[in-house]
Scaffold this active site. Structure first.
Site, PDB file in Angstrom:
ATOM      1  N   LYS A 153     -46.602 -16.587  -8.132  1.00  0.00           N
ATOM      2  CA  LYS A 153     -47.181 -16.837  -6.820  1.00  0.00           C
ATOM      3  C   LYS A 153     -46.062 -16.917  -5.774  1.00  0.00           C
ATOM      4  CE  LYS A 153     -50.190 -20.257  -4.520  1.00  0.00           C
ATOM      5  NZ  LYS A 153     -50.968 -21.497  -4.742  1.00  0.00           N
ATOM      6  N   SER A 203     -56.132 -25.274  -5.350  1.00  0.00           N
ATOM      7  CA  SER A 203     -55.639 -23.901  -5.215  1.00  0.00           C
ATOM      8  C   SER A 203     -55.544 -23.110  -6.504  1.00  0.00           C
ATOM      9  CB  SER A 203     -54.274 -23.907  -4.526  1.00  0.00           C
ATOM     10  OG  SER A 203     -54.402 -24.330  -3.196  1.00  0.00           O
ATOM     11  N   SER A 224     -55.154 -21.568  -2.705  1.00  0.00           N
ATOM     12  CA  SER A 224     -54.137 -20.670  -2.192  1.00  0.00           C
ATOM     13  C   SER A 224     -53.629 -19.639  -3.193  1.00  0.00           C
ATOM     14  CB  SER A 224     -52.951 -21.492  -1.682  1.00  0.00           C
ATOM     15  OG  SER A 224     -52.361 -22.263  -2.720  1.00  0.00           O
TER      16      SER A 224
END
Length: 480
Positions: free
Chosen positions: A78, A180, A156
């Site tokens: 990520k 997230s 996210s």
């Protein structure tokens, strides 16, 4: 698409690792198959935003590739706080993207991913600072949901979820400071486990006493359990550490969870809106769990009805955002200004600058009181809490667009959407989203199970039991 790329597209990481271990494919061949899928599917989704394919090929070809449990399996990081030596990190920010500074060290977790034998091929999209339950930063543009391109993939970790859901890689790094991991897992039809606070170190640069934890999104419970085994444990100097597991998490697969007492929450505990699809999903999951022999009854911790709950969460959230902005300044070698930060985040950072030390200490005390109150429900004899993961099915991307005239509008909309996940970041408890339902439009709608602090073992046992009773492996989006 080549034969190997198609053959391995829907294999989980465990099966891909077996191919390498048996000598049926090389790590390089497995990586090239993943790269082929990324190059084919990513233009429609915008899930992978930073590529280092040639570097990954050199890693895959190295005879010294660590002989870990996932040796040779392609993986993605990520684009948020996961420093990787020799590569860039933007944190979804336009200024950091432009600066393209090269990290000189790995985070502890990244070093553990490498030790597990994973071949890391790039970074997935993240909202700036990971601040929203959607993934559409100005720096990189929106990630689109593979099940409906006009919808959010969640956030996210939306880039990670979209990449895994469409079969680019079998699992991918994800992090969770307010939902997230679980929110994008719900939006994209994946497994998303938020570990207990202190289960996996977030060092050396981040404080493990914050809201955020890290692991992955995956398509199977066994991949999540296997990766948790590979990377769990404290780092040097960690102040918060979860209790050591009694045995490897992979051994929880197929283990009898016993007859559990499960509370069912199918309404918004603070009076907000919950879409009928999410209500249907959680009730169907409750019926499934009852059919598996568990006791399921309407019950939940009364503290979830606290009308000031979101205020308590945001008091810590905005302060962490201000600290992130300070870190951006250090990386850039200058103070960040409004033009460097998206409007939704800049307003909250400015607000945090007016919070005094006493204000912050009071907010922390309020969160600690909530943490004890929430965990008490499990101490009083409950095993799990079943809730919707999100309050609505995946929303249109237009719901979260930055609006300079109303800069906090995306955050307010995000608070409505992500109504059920932040409490467990505040309490530090583990929670998992499972892909048990799709609505009439074919969109995934996840359900969340939360366990007592440190009891990922219970979650994995039950998740594996549910996966066996209601398999989801055949649910795949139609994106090429």
């Amino acid at each position: 698409m080549s034969g190997l790329a198609e053959q391995t597209r829907w294999m989980d990481a465990t099966d891909q690792a077996v191919l390498v271990a048996n000598g049926e494919v090389t790590p390089g061949e497995l990586l090239d198959a993943a790269i082929e899928r990324i190059e084919r599917s990513n233009p429609a989704l915008n899930a992978v935003v930073i590529e280092w394919f040639e570097h990954a090929r050199s890693v895959a070809a190295d005879p010294g590739l660590p002989d870990g449990p996932f040796r040779g399996v392609p993986f993605l990081l990520k684009d948020l706080y996961t420093s990787f030596a020799g590569q860039t990190l933007s944190n979804g920010n336009v200024a950091l993207k432009a600066a393209a500074k090269i990290d000189t060290t790995d985070t502890t977790l990244v070093s553990r991913f490498k030790a597990a034998g994973l071949v890391i091929a790039g970074r997935t999209n993240s909202p700036e600072m990971g601040s929203l339950p959607t993934t559409q930063p100005l720096a990189w543009g929106p990630t689109r949901n593979p099940w409906a391109l006009d919808r959010t993939a969640g956030g996210s970790s939306g880039g990670a979820a979209a990449a895994v859901a469409v079969g680019m890689v079998p699992f991918a790094n994800a992090s969770d400071g307010g939902g997230s991991i679980r929110i994008p897992a719900s939006c994209c039809g994946l497994v998303g486990l938020k570990p207990s606070q202190g289960r996996i170190t977030v060092g050396p640069k981040r404080a493990e006493s914050g809201l955020g934890v890290e692991l992955c999104v995956s398509r199977t419970v066994r991949d999540t359990a296997g990766l948790l085994d590979a990377v769990c444990g404290p780092g040097v100097g960690d102040a918060v550490t979860a209790p050591e597991p009694q045995r490897p998490y992979l051994q929880e697969l197929g283990a009898d969870p016993g007859r559990l007492r499960i509370g069912l929450l199918d309404i918004h505990p603070r009076g907000g809106f919950v879409h009928e699809d999410c209500v249907s999903a959680v009730r169907a999951a409750g019926s499934l769990l009852e059919g598996l022999g568990h006791i399921v009854e309407p019950a939940w911790p009364s503290c979830l009805s606290d009308p000031t709950l979101q205020q308590k969460f945001m008091a810590l959230w905005i302060t962490q955002m201000a600290m992130a902005a300070r870190g951006f300044s250090e990386t850039l070698g200058r103070d960040v200004i409004a033009q460097d930060i998206e409007p939704v985040n800049w307003v909250l950072i400015e607000r945090a600058r007016h919070v005094t030390a006493v204000d912050y200490a009071a907010a922390e005390n309020a969160v600690y009181a909530f943490r004890r109150s929430l965990q008490q429900w499990w101490a009083d004899g409950w095993d799990l809490l079943l809730t919707p993961t999100v309050a609505e099915p995946p929303l249109p991307l237009t719901e979260f667009e930055n609006n300079p005239d109303h800069p906090t509008a995306p955050m307010r909309r995000g608070g409505e959407f992500a109504a059920f996940t932040p409490p467990f970041n505040m309490s530090g408890q583990p929670a998992i989203s499972l892909p048990l339902y799709r609505n009439a439009d074919g969109l995934p709608v996840g359900v969340q199970l939360a366990a007592a602090y440190g009891r990922e073992d219970v979650l994995i046992r039950v998740a594996a039991q549910v996966e066996s009773a209601h398999p989801w492996a055949g649910d795949r989006p139609e994106i090429p």
